[in-house]
Every structure is written in C-alpha cells, then in structure tokens.
Design an enzyme around this catalytic site. Structure first.
Site, mmCIF file in Angstrom:
data_model
loop_
_atom_site.group_PDB
_atom_site.id
_atom_site.type_symbol
_atom_site.label_atom_id
_atom_site.label_comp_id
_atom_site.label_asym_id
_atom_site.label_seq_id
_atom_site.Cartn_x
_atom_site.Cartn_y
_atom_site.Cartn_z
ATOM 1 N N SER A 139 -0.791 4.118 5.022
ATOM 2 C CA SER A 139 -0.349 4.972 3.919
ATOM 3 C C SER A 139 0.619 4.163 3.075
ATOM 4 O O SER A 139 1.240 3.219 3.571
ATOM 5 C CB SER A 139 0.358 6.219 4.470
ATOM 6 O OG SER A 139 1.034 6.923 3.444
ATOM 7 N N TYR A 152 7.252 9.929 9.223
ATOM 8 C CA TYR A 152 5.950 9.392 8.825
ATOM 9 C C TYR A 152 6.093 7.960 8.331
ATOM 10 O O TYR A 152 5.268 7.102 8.640
ATOM 11 C CB TYR A 152 5.345 10.286 7.750
ATOM 12 C CG TYR A 152 3.891 10.005 7.436
ATOM 13 C CD1 TYR A 152 2.938 9.965 8.446
ATOM 14 C CD2 TYR A 152 3.469 9.815 6.124
ATOM 15 C CE1 TYR A 152 1.596 9.730 8.157
ATOM 16 C CE2 TYR A 152 2.131 9.584 5.821
ATOM 17 C CZ TYR A 152 1.207 9.541 6.842
ATOM 18 O OH TYR A 152 -0.122 9.304 6.551
#
Length: 253
Positions: A139, A152
């Site tokens: 990501s 995250y």
C-alpha cells in the site's frame, strides 16, 4: 506449457480481480482464501467466462495458520511460477493514543507473517520453475504516514522491508520480486472490514472522490509486471488515482 500463479486473498477485491486477469493472460490460477464458497463461485466464473482460461483450482487458505499454508503447498500438483501475496487488510483508524493492540496484532499476522509463511512455503517451487516471481501487494501506507494509520502503516511498512530484503537475498536465484503499492482503491470490502461493518464510516474515505482506483487497476499492474521478460524486474509500482497526491491528500468534489 502454461505457467501457474497462486493468488492469496482471492475471494474478493484485488485478489479476485488479479486471478481473473492472470487467467486471461494464460496462467493456470490457484485461488487461495478462507471463504471457500466464494472461491468455488469465482473458479466457475473464470472457467466459463474468461476466454482461453486454463486450470483454475480453489484452495481454502488461512495465511495465519501454518497448517493451512502447508496444505496449500501440498495441494500444488505441479510447479509454481508466480505468487501474488495479496491477503491482508486494515483494521481501525484510531490515533496511537487510542489504538487497540489486538487490531495491530491481527494486521501484522496477516500482512507480514502471512506473507512470510506463504512465501517460505512456495519459494522452493518458485526457484525450481527457473523463472519465478513474487508479487507483494502492499500500500502507499507502506511509504507515507497518515494520521490514524499507524497500525496499517507499520504492517505494510514491514511488508515493504521484507520485499526489499528478499530482492537482496534472492539476487542469485531465478526469482523476481515486485511490490505493488496502491493508493485509494474502492472495493466492496476493504473499508467495510476496516470499520468493522459500519457502512457509514466505510463510505467516508471515498466521499467526493470522483474516480478512485478499482481492483482491476491494481490487477493490471500485477499482470504487466509478471508478463515482462524474465530478465526484467519491476521493483515497485506505486499506483493511485489521479486526484490523489498522498494517502492524506485527495481532491474531493
């Protein structure tokens, strides 16, 4: 002879789109995820609707279970040429001061240790193929911090470092290593899972964004990387919608 690609997290979103696209590119595809009913439906869809699709095999997989990962490796009757480590996800958007350690643990277990387990199990077959390729879906959160994203950020940042180390360690082996780092992608489940089924919260990241990425955009990046000549390694693809400049910077209408 057709090459074989294994896609984890293949039951929905980016994983399902990648499986469809690789089948269209001529790969035999192993669909690996926890929800077997979805895998069976996807395998049927690909076999019936994708022109020229080869063998499509659904395999139930929980990347947090070594026993499950071992069963995946045993289920591969032939070689393995491509591994797409897509299983993962985000949980919560709380600041560090209010973070839930259990959510951080769950993110690390799937995004990092899951990647490790599957890669370690399949690496011998990737090397034996003579032209293996590991694609790790991370990501932009792996590379750019944003408020509320620490858990995250940390998990995907760790996955990024594993990706980088693997390229160093495997430089003498016939295995390519690629990272695909998407920005804002609209899928049916990612945000909903992140906010524990709260549809109102799940919709907010996409509010006013005219054209977020969709799963097929990421699948396109994976397909392009794995279909380059064997001597060409695509180290990393950062992909985001035109209206996004960073995880925290979006143009909204």
């Amino acid at each position: 002879m057709r090459k074989t690609a294994v896609v984890t997290g293949a039951s929905s979103g980016i994983g399902a789109a990648t499986a469809r696209r690789l089948a269209a590119e001529g790969f035999n595809v192993v669909l690996a995820a926890r929800r077997r009913d979805r895998l069976d439906a996807l395998a049927k869809e690909i076999s019936e609707d994708v022109p020229g699709a080869g063998k499509v095999v659904p395999v139930t997989l929980d990347v947090t279970s070594q026993e499950s990962v071992d069963a995946l490796a045993e289920a591969l009757s032939g070689g393995c040429h491509v591994l797409v480590n897509n299983a993962g996800g985000a949980l919560g958007l709380e600041p560090v001061a209010k973070a839930d350690p259990a959510e951080w643990q769950a993110m690390y277990d799937t995004n990092v240790l899951g990647l490790l387990r599957v890669t370690k199990a399949l690496l011998p077959r990737l090397i034996e193929s003579g032209a293996g390729h590991v694609v790790n879906i991370t990501s932009l959160a792996a590379h750019v911090a944003y408020e509320g994203g620490a858990g995250y950020n940390a998990a995907k940042g760790a996955a990024y470092m594993v990706n980088e180390v693997m390229r160093l360690e495997l430089v003498a082996e016939p295995v390519r290593i690629t990272e695909v780092a998407p920005g804002l992608v609209y899928t049916e489940e990612f945000s909903l899972v992140r906010f524990h089924g709260d549809a109102e919260k799940a919709a907010k990241p996409y509010e006013g964004v005219p054209e977020p990425l969709v799963a097929d955009d990421v699948a396109d990046c994976v397909a392009w990387a794995v279909t380059r000549p064997a001597h060409v390694n695509i180290d990393r693809i950062d992909v985001q919608p035109r209206v996004q400049a960073a995880p925290h910077k979006l143009h909204r209408l």
